[in-house]
Write an enzyme that holds these catalytic residues in place. Structure first.
Site, PDB file in Angstrom:
ATOM      1  N   HIS A  21       0.846  -1.215   0.000  1.00  0.00           N
ATOM      2  CA  HIS A  21       0.000   0.000   0.000  1.00  0.00           C
ATOM      3  C   HIS A  21       0.867   1.246   0.000  1.00  0.00           C
ATOM      4  O   HIS A  21       1.961   1.247   0.581  1.00  0.00           O
ATOM      5  CB  HIS A  21      -1.024   0.000   1.136  1.00  0.00           C
ATOM      6  N   ASP A  29      -0.355   4.423   0.859  1.00  0.00           N
ATOM      7  CA  ASP A  29      -0.735   5.444   1.846  1.00  0.00           C
ATOM      8  C   ASP A  29       0.012   5.163   3.148  1.00  0.00           C
ATOM      9  O   ASP A  29       0.525   4.064   3.363  1.00  0.00           O
ATOM     10  CB  ASP A  29      -2.246   5.434   2.076  1.00  0.00           C
ATOM     11  N   ASP A  79       6.418   1.012   6.429  1.00  0.00           N
ATOM     12  CA  ASP A  79       4.993   0.676   6.269  1.00  0.00           C
ATOM     13  C   ASP A  79       4.319   1.665   5.334  1.00  0.00           C
ATOM     14  O   ASP A  79       3.889   2.702   5.759  1.00  0.00           O
ATOM     15  CB  ASP A  79       4.344   0.664   7.655  1.00  0.00           C
ATOM     16  N   GLU A  92      -5.049   1.790   2.973  1.00  0.00           N
ATOM     17  CA  GLU A  92      -4.940   0.702   3.952  1.00  0.00           C
ATOM     18  C   GLU A  92      -4.991   1.222   5.379  1.00  0.00           C
ATOM     19  O   GLU A  92      -5.618   0.636   6.242  1.00  0.00           O
ATOM     20  CB  GLU A  92      -3.635  -0.074   3.729  1.00  0.00           C
ATOM     21  N   GLU A  93      -4.306   2.337   5.630  1.00  0.00           N
ATOM     22  CA  GLU A  93      -4.212   2.835   7.001  1.00  0.00           C
ATOM     23  C   GLU A  93      -5.471   3.569   7.447  1.00  0.00           C
ATOM     24  O   GLU A  93      -5.720   3.709   8.631  1.00  0.00           O
ATOM     25  CB  GLU A  93      -3.012   3.804   7.126  1.00  0.00           C
ATOM     26  N   GLU A 113     -13.413   0.191   4.646  1.00  0.00           N
ATOM     27  CA  GLU A 113     -14.731  -0.008   4.039  1.00  0.00           C
ATOM     28  C   GLU A 113     -14.671  -0.387   2.564  1.00  0.00           C
ATOM     29  O   GLU A 113     -15.488  -1.160   2.085  1.00  0.00           O
ATOM     30  CB  GLU A 113     -15.575   1.257   4.200  1.00  0.00           C
ATOM     31  N   HIS A 146       3.851   3.181  12.483  1.00  0.00           N
ATOM     32  CA  HIS A 146       2.746   3.962  13.070  1.00  0.00           C
ATOM     33  C   HIS A 146       3.227   4.940  14.144  1.00  0.00           C
ATOM     34  O   HIS A 146       2.431   5.735  14.634  1.00  0.00           O
ATOM     35  CB  HIS A 146       1.642   3.072  13.667  1.00  0.00           C
TER      36      HIS A 146
HETATM   37 ZN   LIG Z   1       0.908  -1.422   6.381  1.00  0.00          ZN
END
Ligand SMILES: [Zn+2]
Length: 446
Positions: A88, A90, A121, A152-153, A157, A417
Site C-alpha cells: 500500500h 498510503d 509501512d 490501507e491505514e 470499508e 505507526h
Molecule cells: Zn501497512
C-alpha cells in the site's frame, strides 16, 4: 541463476534507495482532513516506479469517493503460475513532529537505516516489488500482477469492493502481501496468523438528567460508576479476557521473550504483564480486550453532580479462527448482563474484521521458506500479528484457492505507526532477493 539474482539485487541497492526516498517525500496520508492530492501523487509515483521496472499496462484504479490504487501486470512464460504482489502506498499521519528526531517526510539515513514516515509501512513493499521486477529485467519467470492500494491505514470499508470488483484482474495462484516483515533484523520470517478485531460503544443511562450529588448521592446510582463496574468485568483479576465463550488457539512459532516485550512496549519498571500463558499466545492467538475511549465529564470543570449518562468504546482483538460476529454477540451479551442496578444499556456495534491463519504446508510456503533461507543464510521462523490487515480476509474469501504469504522488510526496530519510523536498507535487499528467488522456485514448481 541464483548467483545472478544475488548480484543483480546487490547492484539495485542505489535504485531501491532512490525509489524509497522519492516515495517517502510524499505525505500520502489517506485520512480525512489530509490533502487527498498527496495520495494521488504517491499513486502516480508508484505507477511510474513500477512501470520503469518493467511492469506492463500500469494504471490507476479509481475507486468512487476514494484514493486510487495502482495495478499492472507482466506475463511470464506460458503455463507459469500467476503471483499477485501487494503493498500500500498510503501512510499513517506523522503524529506530533516534535517527537521525531528528523522531519517525518524527509528521508534521512542513519546507520544503514532510512528514516521517514512510510519508509517501512509500506513503501518498502512497493520498492521490493519494483526491485524484483528489475532483478528479472522486466521478464519474471512467472506471471506477476502488482496491486498497490491507497487507503490501507485510513479505512477498511472499500477494500473488499476493490478486491471483489476486480476479481478477474487480481486472480492469482499465489498472493504475496509485503506489508509485514521480520521478527528481528536479518531473521527471515513468515507471518502466519493475524488476529481479527471488533469494537462497540456501550452507553449507560441511569437518570433523566444529572442531579445534585449531595441531595441524591448515596441512593441514586450514577451512570459513570455503573459503566466502570461493567468495564471492570471484561477482564479477570489477572487481566485475561473474561467474556465467556470466546475461543483461543495454541501458538507454534517463535517465542516472544518477556524482557524484549517489556522494552518494546515501553512498560514502566515494576508494571506487571496481564493475561496468562506463553506471551506469543497472549499476543497472537488469544483474545484481548481494552477500553479505548470514554465519554464522561472532563475533570476540568467537573461539578458535584451524579452523572446521568456515560459511554465507552471497547476494542476486542479476536483469535485468527474466531467469527467476529459471534465475538460481538458474546461481548454484547456480557455487557448487558453486567449492568448493575437496572441501568439502561445500549450497545452500538462497530465494524467487524476477521483474522487469518495461513495454511503453511502449501507449495508457495515451501518455496518461500527455501528462498528466504537462501537469501538470508538462515532458517525461516514464523510469527503472528496481534493486529489485523483487513485486506487479507477479503483476499482469502474472494480467492479461496490462492495461497497467501505475508512478509516484507520491516523489523523489530521499524517503529511503524509511531515516531522515527525506519527500514534497514540491507534488509530491503535481502527481502528483495528472497522474493525473487521465491518466484524462481514457483516457476520451477515449488
Ligand atoms: Zn501497512
Amino acid at each position: 541463476m541464483a548467483r545472478g539474482l544475488r548480484e543483480a539485487v546487490a547492484e539495485l541497492a542505489p535504485a531501491m534507495r532512490e525509489d524509497l526516498e522519492r516515495l517517502v517525500r510524499i505525505p500520502s496520508v489517506a485520512f480525512d482532513g489530509f490533502d487527498p492530492a498527496q495520495v494521488r501523487r504517491s499513486a502516480e509515483a508508484t505507477a511510474d516506479i513500477l512501470g520503469s521496472a518493467g511492469l506492463g499496462g500500469v494504471r490507476l484504479i479509481e475507486l468512487p469517493g476514494d484514493h486510487p490504487a495502482v495495478f499492472g501486470q507482466v506475463d511470464g512464460p506460458a503455463g507459469s503460475p500467476t503471483v499477485l504482489l501487494y503493498a500500500h502506498h498510503d501512510v499513517q499521519p506523522s503524529g506530533p513532529e516534535e517527537l521525531w528526531d528528523t522531519p517525518p517526510f524527509e528521508p534521512i539515513e542513519k546507520d544503514g537505516r532510512l528514516f521517514g514516515r512510510g519508509a517501512a509501512d509500506d513503501k518498502s513493499g512497493i520498492v521490493i516489488h519494483a526491485a524484483v521486477l528489475r532483478a528479472f529485467e522486466g521478464r519474471p519467470p512467472v506471471t506477476v500482477k502488482v496491486i498497490v492500494e491507497g487507503e490501507e491505514e485510513a479505512s477498511t470499508e472499500n477494500l473488499p469492493n476493490l478486491v471483489r470488483g476486480n476479481r478477474e484482474l487480481l486472480e492469482a495462484d499465489v498472493i504475496v502481501v509485503a506489508d509485514s516483515g521480520n521478527w528481528r533484523t536479518g531473521e527471515p520470517t513468515l507471518t502466519t496468523t493475524l488476529r481479527g478485531v471488533v469494537d462497540c460503544v456501550v452507553e449507560v443511562r441511569t437518570m433523566e438528567l444529572p442531579v445534585h450529588s449531595g441531595m441524591y448521592g448515596g441512593a441514586a446510582p450514577d451512570a459513570l460508576m455503573a459503566l466502570i463496574r461493567m468495564l471492570a468485568t471484561l477482564q479477570d483479576e489477572r487481566g485475561s479476557v473474561a467474556v465467556a465463550g470466546l475461543t483461543s488457539a495454541p501458538w507454534h512459532g517463535v517465542a516472544y521473550p518477556e524482557d524484549a516485550f517489556r522494552t518494546e512496549a515501553g512498560l514502566l519498571p515494576g508494571v506487571e504483564l496481564v493475561g496468562e500463558g506463553p506471551l506469543s499466545e497472549r499476543l497472537w492467538t488469544k483474545p484481548s480486550i481494552n477500553v479505548i475511549g470514554i465519554d464522561a465529564p472532563a475533570v476540568h470543570g467537573s461539578r458535584n453532580i451524579l452523572v446521568d449518562r456515560a459511554r465507552a468504546r471497547i476494542s476486542l482483538r479476536i483469535p485468527p479462527g474466531e467469527d467476529p460476529k459471534r465475538a460481538l454477540d458474546l461481548l454484547t451479551a456480557h455487557l448487558e448482563a453486567a449492568a448493575p442496578w437496572g441501568a439502561r444499556v445500549q450497545v452500538t456495534r462497530g465494524n467487524p474484521a476477521k483474522g487469518f491463519a495461513a495454511p503453511t504446508e502449501g507449495p508457495a510456503h515451501r518455496a518461500a521458506r527455501a528462498a528466504l533461507a537462501e537469501a538470508y543464510g538462515r532458517e525461516v521462523v514464523e510469527m503472528g500479528s496481534g493486529g489485523s490487515i483487513p485486506l487479507v480476509p477479503a483476499l482469502t474469501e474472494t480467492f479461496p484457492e490462492a495461497e497467501l504469504l505475508l512478509l516484507g522488510a520491516m523489523d523489530d526496530r521499524s517503529n511503524i505507526h509511531a515516531q522515527n519510523e525506519s527500514v534497514d536498507l540491507a534488509e530491503l535487499g535481502r527481502a528483495t532477493l528472497g522474493q525473487a528467488l521465491m518466484l524462481e522456485r514457483l516457476a520451477a514448481g515449488g
